[in-house]
Every structure is written in C-alpha cells, then in structure tokens.
Design a protein around this motif. Structure first.
Motif, PDB file in Angstrom:
ATOM      1  N   ALA A  81      67.040  25.993  -2.726  1.00 52.29           N
ATOM      2  CA  ALA A  81      68.485  26.172  -2.818  1.00 52.29           C
ATOM      3  C   ALA A  81      68.907  27.452  -2.105  1.00 52.29           C
ATOM      4  CB  ALA A  81      68.921  26.206  -4.276  1.00 52.29           C
ATOM      5  N   LEU A  82      68.078  28.468  -2.228  1.00 51.05           N
ATOM      6  CA  LEU A  82      68.401  29.761  -1.630  1.00 51.05           C
ATOM      7  C   LEU A  82      68.280  29.730  -0.110  1.00 51.05           C
ATOM      8  CD1 LEU A  82      66.868  32.602  -3.835  1.00 51.05           C
ATOM      9  CD2 LEU A  82      69.082  32.653  -2.707  1.00 51.05           C
ATOM     10  N   PHE A  83      67.171  29.194   0.383  1.00 51.18           N
ATOM     11  CA  PHE A  83      66.856  29.430   1.796  1.00 51.18           C
ATOM     12  C   PHE A  83      66.661  28.184   2.640  1.00 51.18           C
ATOM     13  CE2 PHE A  83      64.973  33.340  -0.262  1.00 51.18           C
ATOM     14  CZ  PHE A  83      66.054  34.136   0.048  1.00 51.18           C
ATOM     15  N   GLN A  84      66.625  27.010   2.027  1.00 50.56           N
ATOM     16  CA  GLN A  84      66.391  25.820   2.827  1.00 50.56           C
ATOM     17  C   GLN A  84      67.614  24.907   2.855  1.00 50.56           C
ATOM     18  OE1 GLN A  84      62.841  26.536   4.165  1.00 50.56           O
ATOM     19  NE2 GLN A  84      62.496  24.445   3.541  1.00 50.56           N
ATOM     20  N   LEU A  85      68.198  24.718   1.686  1.00 49.36           N
ATOM     21  CA  LEU A  85      69.300  23.760   1.590  1.00 49.36           C
ATOM     22  C   LEU A  85      70.637  24.408   1.925  1.00 49.36           C
ATOM     23  CD1 LEU A  85      68.195  22.035  -1.724  1.00 49.36           C
ATOM     24  CD2 LEU A  85      67.792  21.281   0.612  1.00 49.36           C
ATOM     25  N   THR A  95      57.228  28.902   2.932  1.00 49.35           N
ATOM     26  CA  THR A  95      57.675  27.538   3.234  1.00 49.35           C
ATOM     27  C   THR A  95      56.564  26.698   3.854  1.00 49.35           C
ATOM     28  OG1 THR A  95      58.536  28.315   5.353  1.00 49.35           O
ATOM     29  CG2 THR A  95      60.090  28.148   3.542  1.00 49.35           C
ATOM     30  N   LEU A  96      55.806  27.249   4.777  1.00 43.96           N
ATOM     31  CA  LEU A  96      54.751  26.460   5.404  1.00 43.96           C
ATOM     32  C   LEU A  96      53.675  26.081   4.393  1.00 43.96           C
ATOM     33  CD1 LEU A  96      54.310  28.172   8.897  1.00 43.96           C
ATOM     34  CD2 LEU A  96      55.368  25.976   8.366  1.00 43.96           C
ATOM     35  N   TYR A 135      75.705  33.921   4.577  1.00 43.55           N
ATOM     36  CA  TYR A 135      74.592  34.864   4.549  1.00 43.55           C
ATOM     37  C   TYR A 135      74.790  35.921   5.624  1.00 43.55           C
ATOM     38  CZ  TYR A 135      71.971  31.752   1.482  1.00 43.55           C
ATOM     39  OH  TYR A 135      71.560  31.002   0.418  1.00 43.55           O
ATOM     40  N   ALA A 136      74.356  37.125   5.287  1.00 44.93           N
ATOM     41  CA  ALA A 136      74.349  38.205   6.268  1.00 44.93           C
ATOM     42  C   ALA A 136      75.729  38.416   6.885  1.00 44.93           C
ATOM     43  CB  ALA A 136      73.313  37.924   7.361  1.00 44.93           C
ATOM     44  N   HIS A 179      58.786  34.551   4.268  1.00 45.72           N
ATOM     45  CA  HIS A 179      59.455  33.252   4.189  1.00 45.72           C
ATOM     46  C   HIS A 179      58.635  32.183   4.917  1.00 45.72           C
ATOM     47  CE1 HIS A 179      62.663  30.293   4.002  1.00 45.72           C
ATOM     48  NE2 HIS A 179      62.573  30.121   5.314  1.00 45.72           N
ATOM     49  N   GLY A 180      58.111  32.532   6.057  1.00 43.45           N
ATOM     50  CA  GLY A 180      57.270  31.596   6.796  1.00 43.45           C
ATOM     51  C   GLY A 180      56.052  31.193   5.990  1.00 43.45           C
ATOM     52  N   LEU A 181      55.395  32.153   5.402  1.00 46.28           N
ATOM     53  CA  LEU A 181      54.223  31.847   4.577  1.00 46.28           C
ATOM     54  C   LEU A 181      54.611  30.953   3.405  1.00 46.28           C
ATOM     55  CD1 LEU A 181      52.321  35.270   4.396  1.00 46.28           C
ATOM     56  CD2 LEU A 181      51.680  33.211   5.662  1.00 46.28           C
ATOM     57  N   TRP A 222      60.618  40.097   5.789  1.00 46.52           N
ATOM     58  CA  TRP A 222      61.093  38.986   4.964  1.00 46.52           C
ATOM     59  C   TRP A 222      60.808  37.658   5.658  1.00 46.52           C
ATOM     60  CZ3 TRP A 222      66.759  37.145   5.233  1.00 46.52           C
ATOM     61  CH2 TRP A 222      66.922  36.015   4.442  1.00 46.52           C
ATOM     62  N   ALA A 223      61.082  37.590   6.957  1.00 47.07           N
ATOM     63  CA  ALA A 223      60.837  36.357   7.705  1.00 47.07           C
ATOM     64  C   ALA A 223      59.369  35.956   7.639  1.00 47.07           C
ATOM     65  CB  ALA A 223      61.283  36.519   9.157  1.00 47.07           C
ATOM     66  N   ALA A 224      58.498  36.941   7.721  1.00 46.84           N
ATOM     67  CA  ALA A 224      57.069  36.643   7.637  1.00 46.84           C
ATOM     68  C   ALA A 224      56.725  36.045   6.273  1.00 46.84           C
ATOM     69  CB  ALA A 224      56.258  37.912   7.881  1.00 46.84           C
TER      70      ALA A 224
END
Lengths: 192, 192
Positions: free
Chosen positions: B110-114, B166-167, B120-121, B162-164, B158-160
């Motif tokens: 809900a926060l970061f995918q949908l 979600t993948l 944001y930002a 997030h990548g870990l 944060w992106a790193a």
DNA sequence: TCGGTTGTCTAGCGATGCTAGGATCGAATC
DNA sequence: GATTCGATCCTAGCATCGCTAGACAACCGA
C-alpha cells in the motif's frame, strides 16, 4: 505436410502478433488497459482465440516479460562492451539498465512487478531470465571485491538499481537527481 | 451538541474499523481479495457505506498506507535509538526496515507499490509520509560522507533497501542470503 | 405528534477474466 | 465433384469487480 506446416506458421505468427500487441497496448495505456476484449479486437480475432495460445492474461504478461528479458540482456551487453575498464563498465551497465526501465516501463513491470507466472532464481527459470541475470553478472562480478560472492554482489547491485527504477517511476523519488543517485550507487558499491 | 458529537465519534470509529479490516484482509489474503463487497460484509454494512467514508478503493489503500507510514517511522526510530554509533544505527535501521516490510507485506505494498492516491516527495505530501522519510534521514544523514547531500544519500540508501525488499518478496531473489546482502549495502554505502 | 433531514440498503450499470456450445470452414476420402 | 469429419472460430453468457442512483427507514428538532 505443407498444409500443416503453413497452419503452424500462421499460428506462430498470430502468437507473435498477440504478444506484440499486448506490449504495445501496455506501453501506450498501461497494463490495466490491456483487457482480453481490447486485445482480441486489436488483433481482429475473438477473445477465445487468445486462450488457445495462452492460459490467460498472466501468461501473456509472462511472454512479454521473456521478450523484454532478452532485449535487456542485449542492451546491457552492448553498453558494457563499449566501455573500457571495470569501473566504466559498471557505470555503463547501470545507465543501460535504468534507461531500459525508463523507455519500456510496461515491459519492466511485466518483468519485475507483475505476476507473469514465471519462475525466478530457480532451476526451471526460463533461459531468457537466466541470461539477463548473467549479463549483469558478467560485468558486476569484476567489481564485487575480495571475499564477496559475485552472484550475491550482482543481486545486491541489481536490487539497488531496481529500487531506483521503481521508486522513481512510481513518483516516490523526484526524477531530477537520478543521475547523482546512480553515481552514488556505482561509486560506493563497486570496488574497482 | 452531545448527539452530534456521539454520531461523529461513531462515524470515526467506523472509519477506523474499515481501515483496520481492509488491512487485515489484505494481509491475510492479499489486496486482490479486498473487494468492496467483502470489505462491506466484514464490517457488517452495505457497500455504499464505504463510499460515504472514502472516494473509492484507492483512498482506502491510501489510508492503510498512512497508518503503515506512521508505524514504520516508530519502528525505525525505536531500532536506531537502541544502537550505539552511526554504523550500528544504520545497520539497525536497515534491519528494522526490511523486518517491517516482511512482517507487513500488504501495508508495504500500500505504501510503495500500489496506487493509494497519495502525493510523494512533494509539498502536499501527507505528514506521516514526510515523517517516515525523516526517520530514515535522521540516521542515514550521519553516514552520507563528505560532499554528499544527506537527503540524496537517504533516497539512494532507501532505494537499495526497497529493491531488496520487493525483489525478495516477489520471488525474484532467494530469501536465504538476505542478511548478507543487507550487510553489503550497509558496509559499502554508509561511510561511518 | 409531525416534518424533514440524515443515514442506510436494495438493485443495478458497465466492465473484467474466462468458458461452454454451436456454427463454419477446409482438408481428406469415396 | 460430392460428402464426411475434424479443426477452428465466434456468439453468448457466467461470476465478479468498482461504483452509484433511488427508495426506504430511522431519528432529531419543533
């Protein structure tokens, strides 16, 4: 035999048409707009024809994903081949990867966000996916650093790129500073 | 006045119930299973009642996301407060973040995918989202290194993560080596 | 007790993924 | 060349989705 061969050819051709059309539709209007009805109408056949080629929408997404994986591997290898030295290769790889994600958002989604019914990181993983990972590994394995497993390093670096790609495209990160973030990732993660 | 106040209280209570139920349903059976019908039945009201609280399903997802952002900020701050030194704080932050994502997959989505209809930002970004980012910044800003903007570093780190997150959850990365990947990210990205 | 507002529900719209069953077309046989 | 038969395709429909209009009931203030 010739008749059956012609039919098989036509069938294969139609299958390519379905995948290409689905991809085109998805890139133009997003995956939500790729409904079985619209897709069927675009290829000028009725809905059930789609189901004689694919089990359902999921498999169509999967087919687009495989196509994308092959293209991404080509793009990454082309970029790294043109760069001199490990450090430059990694930078080129990072840019090629993010460029591919930005230019083909729907394909990227099919690959890494949506459910295409594909197996990842397993024995029965389709060859195009394995090869795309291999393309990353070829350049990233060089800069893993001592005592760090190349595969593990590749996974981690990839995750960082994936995070940047998805958060940026989803509007979670402002796109202006992408370049500087990439530099940061390359400079810090890679040991050249 | 007392009557109106009671009604307002009850209304607010029901809104909380909707959000909590949506979250619960999503965690148990995935967001696809959170249909307006099922949700309405779960709270023992009819569908239109949902629309008197929220514009639609999107806004309900957004409400769950805001709740999640608040909780994530708390979790991150609790973890970093208990750690000594910048390096340990960053490691604690990374683990707390990934732990939150793993324990609350639906909320994380809900926060970061949908699409929860949130900004944001940006200036009009809801406070909980700003604060969650601030919680990350507090510890990550310490280890950005000379000449690197703390905000930019935080976004990249944060992106790193997030990548870990979600993948791994999408089955694109085998979960066994998560710990080593996190170590790699912390060791290389953070300059303590 | 009455009028009106406020709240809730029933019923339904268009759209989705997917499928059953009939129609049609073409290839092989007499 | 006519006929059979199987492959191929389409029409029509099911259950479900998000969302909404309009009828109905309950409750508050007078």
């Amino acid at each position: 035999m010739s008749v059956q061969e012609r039919k098989q050819r036509e069938r294969a051709e139609r299958e390519r048409l379905i995948v290409a059309t689905a991809r085109e539709l998805a890139e133009q209007q997003g995956w939500d707009a790729v409904t079985t009805r619209r897709l069927a109408e675009s290829i000028e056949y009725s809905q059930p024809v789609l189901y004689s080629h694919f089990r359902g929408k999921r498999e169509i997404i999967g087919a687009v994903a495989l196509q994308g994986a092959t293209e991404m591997a080509v793009a990454v290898r082309a970029a790294t081949a043109a760069a001199d030295g490990p450090r430059a290769r990694v930078a080129a790889l990072a840019h090629a990867y993010l460029d591919f994600a930005a230019r083909n958002p729907a394909v990227y989604d099919a690959l890494f966000q949506l459910d295409g019914g594909l197996a990842y990181a397993q024995e029965d993983t389709p060859e195009p996916l394995k090869d795309a990972f291999a393309a990353l590994l070829e350049s990233l394995g060089e800069v893993a650093g001592d005592g760090v497993h190349p595969g593990l390093f590749t996974e981690t670096f990839w995750a960082a790129l994936h995070g940047l790609a998805t958060l940026t495209r989803a509007g979670r990160l402002p796109p202006e500073d992408t370049e500087r973030r990439v530099e940061l990732v390359v400079d810090r993660l890679a040991i050249a």
